[in-house]
Design an enzyme around this catalytic site. Sequence first.
Site, short mmCIF file in Angstrom:
data_model
loop_
_atom_site.label_atom_id
_atom_site.label_comp_id
_atom_site.label_asym_id
_atom_site.label_seq_id
_atom_site.Cartn_x
_atom_site.Cartn_y
_atom_site.Cartn_z
N GLU A 46 0.83 -1.21 0.00
CA GLU A 46 0.00 0.00 0.00
C GLU A 46 0.86 1.26 0.00
O GLU A 46 0.60 2.22 -0.74
CB GLU A 46 -0.92 0.01 1.23
CG GLU A 46 -1.88 -1.17 1.30
CD GLU A 46 -1.34 -2.35 2.08
OE1 GLU A 46 -2.13 -3.01 2.78
OE2 GLU A 46 -0.11 -2.61 2.02
N CYS A 79 -0.13 0.52 7.64
CA CYS A 79 -0.60 0.89 6.29
C CYS A 79 -1.93 1.64 6.37
O CYS A 79 -2.22 2.47 5.51
CB CYS A 79 -0.74 -0.35 5.43
SG CYS A 79 0.84 -1.09 4.96
N ALA A 149 4.98 -37.00 -7.63
CA ALA A 149 4.64 -37.11 -9.04
C ALA A 149 4.41 -38.59 -9.32
O ALA A 149 5.31 -39.41 -9.11
CB ALA A 149 5.75 -36.56 -9.92
N THR A 191 17.18 -40.30 -1.53
CA THR A 191 16.95 -39.48 -2.73
C THR A 191 18.25 -38.82 -3.17
O THR A 191 18.55 -38.74 -4.37
CB THR A 191 15.87 -38.41 -2.45
OG1 THR A 191 14.64 -39.06 -2.15
CG2 THR A 191 15.68 -37.49 -3.64
N ASP A 195 19.41 -40.01 -6.76
CA ASP A 195 19.15 -39.03 -7.83
C ASP A 195 20.17 -37.90 -7.90
O ASP A 195 20.24 -37.20 -8.91
CB ASP A 195 17.75 -38.43 -7.65
CG ASP A 195 16.66 -39.47 -7.75
OD1 ASP A 195 16.89 -40.50 -8.40
OD2 ASP A 195 15.57 -39.24 -7.18
N LEU A 199 18.35 -29.39 -6.30
CA LEU A 199 17.40 -28.75 -5.37
C LEU A 199 17.43 -27.23 -5.44
O LEU A 199 17.43 -26.54 -4.42
CB LEU A 199 17.67 -29.22 -3.93
CG LEU A 199 17.54 -30.74 -3.68
CD1 LEU A 199 17.84 -31.06 -2.23
CD2 LEU A 199 16.17 -31.24 -4.08
#
Length: 377
Positions: A46, A79, A149, A191, A195, A199
Amino acid sequence: MRRALEVARGVWGTTHPNPMVGALIVEEGRIVAEGATAPDGGPHAERLALLQRGKPPRPEATMYVTLEPCCTHGRTGACTDAIIASGIKRVVVGAPDPNPAHAGRGFETLRAAGIEVITGILERECTDLNLIFNHWITQGVPLIAAKVAATLDGKLACRTGESRWITNEASRADVHRWRRLFPGIAVGAMTVLKDNPRLTARRPGEAEWCPWRFVFDGLLRTVVDKNPPKVFTDEFRERTIVVTTPHGGLGYVRKLQAMGIKVWTFESATQRVSFADFRKKCAEERIAGVYVEGGAHLISELVRARALDYLFAYHAPVILADDKAKTIFGGMRPEKIEHALRLTDVRHESFGGDILMRGRMEYPDKMLVDESAFGAR
């Protein structure tokens, strides 16, 4: 208000632990000034909109703002004071402020000053914009969210472990958008070992962004390998935090620290990190949200501990139909549908053939857990 939301999204992920807010000043049906929340400690939306206007708004001007204006005097001033001083006589607001110190009081302050206040415009969208802040300001702890996923039949990978790529490129790009929002990303040790993820948030036209990167590793298995993972060696390694227990060994802790990696060690009778202790430490460090990207074991443990607050589930139009393929969740033993976990305040988005379903986790009163399913992280 839709334009105000666009302006707020322009500061996506840069305002933690404060909310993202967009504000506009409209005169004679035309937008004459815009503002979005500055990073923590800077001016609110604002005030920036009023500053951009550069002169007092016209008497008939209206301010549109995605979140209820604050009415308390912090580092930047209230504000509501700035709006009243500007002479604006009409304010249109998207969502109320969930902060107990402010909720509703900003509206009352403006109305007491003779300003017309209209509320609830695109409220659901404006509320969703700040899902991390809303949790942080009401609970005092970070929002713990997870991303999965999967195929239509709920599989994360083939029985061989192959998982690239289940979802399409558009879905994966959306994951990077959410990575940019959350101040922290977390994965389990397996992980990292399997993999070797980076990140980071990598989006076209933007510089690579690195949040705090958490590696849950109760036994410090990620330190044993002669070839350290990317998160321990890249240019962002000082943004990596290994979360562990005393069972990992002090020698490995020293090795990590010598590499410039931070280590959070939490007391534990087992080799599993206490999520309650982790959440408390994040709160102390003002890390308002953590986006957990795997693996399935870590996410299932979060569910088991009722520590997962929010879920992002991407589903691809793919069916493996294999009982031995890796599933998203495990370790639960519901005997009735009423014992199932559910999502609330559900939202859907489409990415080509993929569908994202996301929402808040709702836990049943009775949860039956298979204790044998959980070992060390």
